[in-house]
Scaffold this motif. Sequence first.
Motif, PDB file in Angstrom:
ATOM      1  N   GLN A  23     -64.432  58.471 -73.748  1.00  0.00           N
ATOM      2  CA  GLN A  23     -63.664  59.502 -74.341  1.00  0.00           C
ATOM      3  C   GLN A  23     -62.410  58.576 -75.133  1.00  0.00           C
ATOM      4  OE1 GLN A  23     -62.663  63.065 -72.603  1.00  0.00           O
ATOM      5  NE2 GLN A  23     -64.872  63.112 -71.549  1.00  0.00           N
ATOM      6  N   LYS A  24     -61.403  59.313 -75.950  1.00  0.00           N
ATOM      7  CA  LYS A  24     -60.671  58.889 -76.485  1.00  0.00           C
ATOM      8  C   LYS A  24     -59.434  58.805 -75.715  1.00  0.00           C
ATOM      9  CE  LYS A  24     -59.963  61.861 -79.695  1.00  0.00           C
ATOM     10  NZ  LYS A  24     -59.424  62.510 -81.155  1.00  0.00           N
ATOM     11  N   VAL A  25     -58.409  58.019 -75.900  1.00  0.00           N
ATOM     12  CA  VAL A  25     -57.043  57.453 -75.244  1.00  0.00           C
ATOM     13  C   VAL A  25     -56.506  59.143 -75.498  1.00  0.00           C
ATOM     14  CG1 VAL A  25     -55.083  56.268 -74.883  1.00  0.00           C
ATOM     15  CG2 VAL A  25     -57.238  55.288 -75.530  1.00  0.00           C
ATOM     16  N   GLU A  26     -55.617  59.465 -74.283  1.00  0.00           N
ATOM     17  CA  GLU A  26     -54.984  60.735 -74.498  1.00  0.00           C
ATOM     18  C   GLU A  26     -53.569  60.512 -73.871  1.00  0.00           C
ATOM     19  OE1 GLU A  26     -58.040  64.143 -73.377  1.00  0.00           O
ATOM     20  OE2 GLU A  26     -57.865  62.616 -71.722  1.00  0.00           O
ATOM     21  N   PHE A  27     -52.623  61.142 -74.511  1.00  0.00           N
ATOM     22  CA  PHE A  27     -51.095  61.226 -74.034  1.00  0.00           C
ATOM     23  C   PHE A  27     -51.027  61.976 -72.914  1.00  0.00           C
ATOM     24  CE2 PHE A  27     -46.839  61.025 -74.362  1.00  0.00           C
ATOM     25  CZ  PHE A  27     -46.396  62.041 -74.302  1.00  0.00           C
ATOM     26  N   LEU A  28     -50.256  61.436 -71.796  1.00  0.00           N
ATOM     27  CA  LEU A  28     -49.918  62.183 -70.816  1.00  0.00           C
ATOM     28  C   LEU A  28     -48.486  62.781 -70.622  1.00  0.00           C
ATOM     29  CD1 LEU A  28     -51.769  60.505 -67.857  1.00  0.00           C
ATOM     30  CD2 LEU A  28     -52.528  62.556 -68.858  1.00  0.00           C
ATOM     31  N   VAL A  29     -47.628  61.498 -71.016  1.00  0.00           N
ATOM     32  CA  VAL A  29     -46.150  61.656 -70.767  1.00  0.00           C
ATOM     33  C   VAL A  29     -45.411  60.771 -71.457  1.00  0.00           C
ATOM     34  CG1 VAL A  29     -46.067  60.698 -68.398  1.00  0.00           C
ATOM     35  CG2 VAL A  29     -44.389  62.612 -69.113  1.00  0.00           C
ATOM     36  N   SER A  30     -44.144  61.043 -71.977  1.00  0.00           N
ATOM     37  CA  SER A  30     -43.071  60.051 -72.282  1.00  0.00           C
ATOM     38  C   SER A  30     -41.896  60.256 -71.612  1.00  0.00           C
ATOM     39  CB  SER A  30     -42.980  60.287 -73.631  1.00  0.00           C
ATOM     40  OG  SER A  30     -42.221  61.429 -74.182  1.00  0.00           O
ATOM     41  N   PHE A  31     -41.127  59.290 -71.153  1.00  0.00           N
ATOM     42  CA  PHE A  31     -40.024  59.191 -70.284  1.00  0.00           C
ATOM     43  C   PHE A  31     -39.000  58.326 -70.958  1.00  0.00           C
ATOM     44  CE2 PHE A  31     -38.766  60.044 -66.185  1.00  0.00           C
ATOM     45  CZ  PHE A  31     -37.874  59.026 -65.604  1.00  0.00           C
ATOM     46  N   TYR A  32     -37.779  58.920 -71.096  1.00  0.00           N
ATOM     47  CA  TYR A  32     -36.738  58.383 -71.797  1.00  0.00           C
ATOM     48  C   TYR A  32     -35.486  58.800 -70.979  1.00  0.00           C
ATOM     49  CZ  TYR A  32     -32.861  57.227 -75.150  1.00  0.00           C
ATOM     50  OH  TYR A  32     -31.723  56.874 -75.603  1.00  0.00           O
ATOM     51  N   ASN A  33     -34.483  57.713 -70.800  1.00  0.00           N
ATOM     52  CA  ASN A  33     -33.276  58.174 -70.278  1.00  0.00           C
ATOM     53  C   ASN A  33     -33.339  58.634 -68.866  1.00  0.00           C
ATOM     54  OD1 ASN A  33     -30.334  58.111 -70.197  1.00  0.00           O
ATOM     55  ND2 ASN A  33     -30.129  60.089 -71.333  1.00  0.00           N
ATOM     56  N   ASN A  34     -34.323  58.350 -68.024  1.00  0.00           N
ATOM     57  CA  ASN A  34     -34.664  58.760 -66.655  1.00  0.00           C
ATOM     58  C   ASN A  34     -35.029  60.397 -66.558  1.00  0.00           C
ATOM     59  OD1 ASN A  34     -34.060  56.827 -64.980  1.00  0.00           O
ATOM     60  ND2 ASN A  34     -31.802  57.008 -65.573  1.00  0.00           N
ATOM     61  N   GLU A  35     -35.606  60.807 -67.734  1.00  0.00           N
ATOM     62  CA  GLU A  35     -36.241  62.111 -67.890  1.00  0.00           C
ATOM     63  C   GLU A  35     -37.404  62.166 -68.835  1.00  0.00           C
ATOM     64  OE1 GLU A  35     -33.163  64.905 -68.666  1.00  0.00           O
ATOM     65  OE2 GLU A  35     -33.404  64.472 -70.767  1.00  0.00           O
ATOM     66  N   ILE A  36     -38.439  63.285 -68.421  1.00  0.00           N
ATOM     67  CA  ILE A  36     -39.422  63.337 -69.365  1.00  0.00           C
ATOM     68  C   ILE A  36     -38.932  63.790 -70.508  1.00  0.00           C
ATOM     69  CG2 ILE A  36     -41.417  64.767 -69.869  1.00  0.00           C
ATOM     70  CD1 ILE A  36     -41.879  64.751 -66.605  1.00  0.00           C
ATOM     71  N   SER A  37     -39.382  63.318 -71.851  1.00  0.00           N
ATOM     72  CA  SER A  37     -39.141  63.674 -73.125  1.00  0.00           C
ATOM     73  C   SER A  37     -40.236  64.421 -73.708  1.00  0.00           C
ATOM     74  CB  SER A  37     -38.864  62.331 -73.747  1.00  0.00           C
ATOM     75  OG  SER A  37     -39.782  61.525 -73.826  1.00  0.00           O
ATOM     76  N   GLU A  38     -41.206  64.189 -73.205  1.00  0.00           N
ATOM     77  CA  GLU A  38     -42.407  65.107 -73.795  1.00  0.00           C
ATOM     78  C   GLU A  38     -43.792  64.805 -72.597  1.00  0.00           C
ATOM     79  OE1 GLU A  38     -43.558  64.040 -77.735  1.00  0.00           O
ATOM     80  OE2 GLU A  38     -45.032  65.715 -77.906  1.00  0.00           O
ATOM     81  N   LYS A  39     -44.376  66.046 -72.724  1.00  0.00           N
ATOM     82  CA  LYS A  39     -45.782  65.828 -71.781  1.00  0.00           C
ATOM     83  C   LYS A  39     -46.672  66.718 -72.563  1.00  0.00           C
ATOM     84  CE  LYS A  39     -44.167  69.536 -68.600  1.00  0.00           C
ATOM     85  NZ  LYS A  39     -43.948  69.889 -67.239  1.00  0.00           N
ATOM     86  N   SER A  40     -48.026  66.445 -72.291  1.00  0.00           N
ATOM     87  CA  SER A  40     -49.027  67.080 -72.752  1.00  0.00           C
ATOM     88  C   SER A  40     -49.487  68.115 -72.024  1.00  0.00           C
ATOM     89  CB  SER A  40     -50.316  65.970 -73.172  1.00  0.00           C
ATOM     90  OG  SER A  40     -50.879  65.703 -71.964  1.00  0.00           O
ATOM     91  N   GLU A  41     -50.327  68.833 -72.219  1.00  0.00           N
ATOM     92  CA  GLU A  41     -51.272  70.050 -71.451  1.00  0.00           C
ATOM     93  C   GLU A  41     -51.691  69.533 -70.243  1.00  0.00           C
ATOM     94  OE1 GLU A  41     -51.717  69.562 -74.530  1.00  0.00           O
ATOM     95  OE2 GLU A  41     -53.833  69.451 -74.952  1.00  0.00           O
ATOM     96  N   ILE A  42     -52.308  68.272 -70.468  1.00  0.00           N
ATOM     97  CA  ILE A  42     -53.071  67.447 -69.288  1.00  0.00           C
ATOM     98  C   ILE A  42     -51.885  67.481 -67.678  1.00  0.00           C
ATOM     99  CG2 ILE A  42     -54.096  65.367 -68.496  1.00  0.00           C
ATOM    100  CD1 ILE A  42     -55.025  65.137 -71.395  1.00  0.00           C
TER     101      ILE A  42
END
Lengths: 115, 116
Positions: free
Chosen positions: B41-60
Amino acid sequence: AQTVTQSQPEMSVQEAETVTLSCTYDTSESDYYLFWYKQPPSRQMILVIRQEAYKQQNATENRFSVNFQKAAKSFSLKISDSQLGDAAMYFCAYRSAANDYKLSFGAGTTVTVRA
Amino acid sequence: EPEVTQTPSHQVTQMGQEVILRCVPISNHLYFYWYRQILGQKVEFLVSFYNNEISEKSEIFDDQFSVERPDGSNFTLKIRSTKLEDSAMYFCASSEGSGGSGNTIYFGEGSWLTVV
């Protein structure tokens, strides 16, 4: 959410020949980045080439070049003088220039190189 | 050339067990990510992290998942109570985060997780 479409599941090319992989994307943004990543059998994701949407000039990296058509939302990759080591899965990816830093990937195109 | 390193390269775990995947991002990078690729399957985004906190996350990225930067170099992904469908290649990635070439995301070699 941005959608990236790679319509060619598989492509085959003779060694030393040229192959072009297609990619289209859907976005309402004007500022973004586009990438091609290569994933060989080892499954590592390797950056091949990148293109900034604000640049009209097509990016080139050695034997790899892109044809970026912003109005058509098309971003194809051309591999010239194909080598056996080019055999891999190639993924097109989109990244917004806004606060959204994630990559959206296409489904990938498997490239085989015939000796 | 600096690179993102990941450990382990392959882990087999029993369903229901906790798994921690480790990553050392490129040293001057500020943004860190986890992506997942289920076989075929394709590559899926899980989470991004910046400045010691989650900046964005997917529904996964639900409550089963968590990320942490326990020190100045490591970035970890914890999966609690693993399920069969968590079997995948997990990629850590990082970027400078600034404009221009800083928006390029560099990937590690991946950690292949098999849940049995």
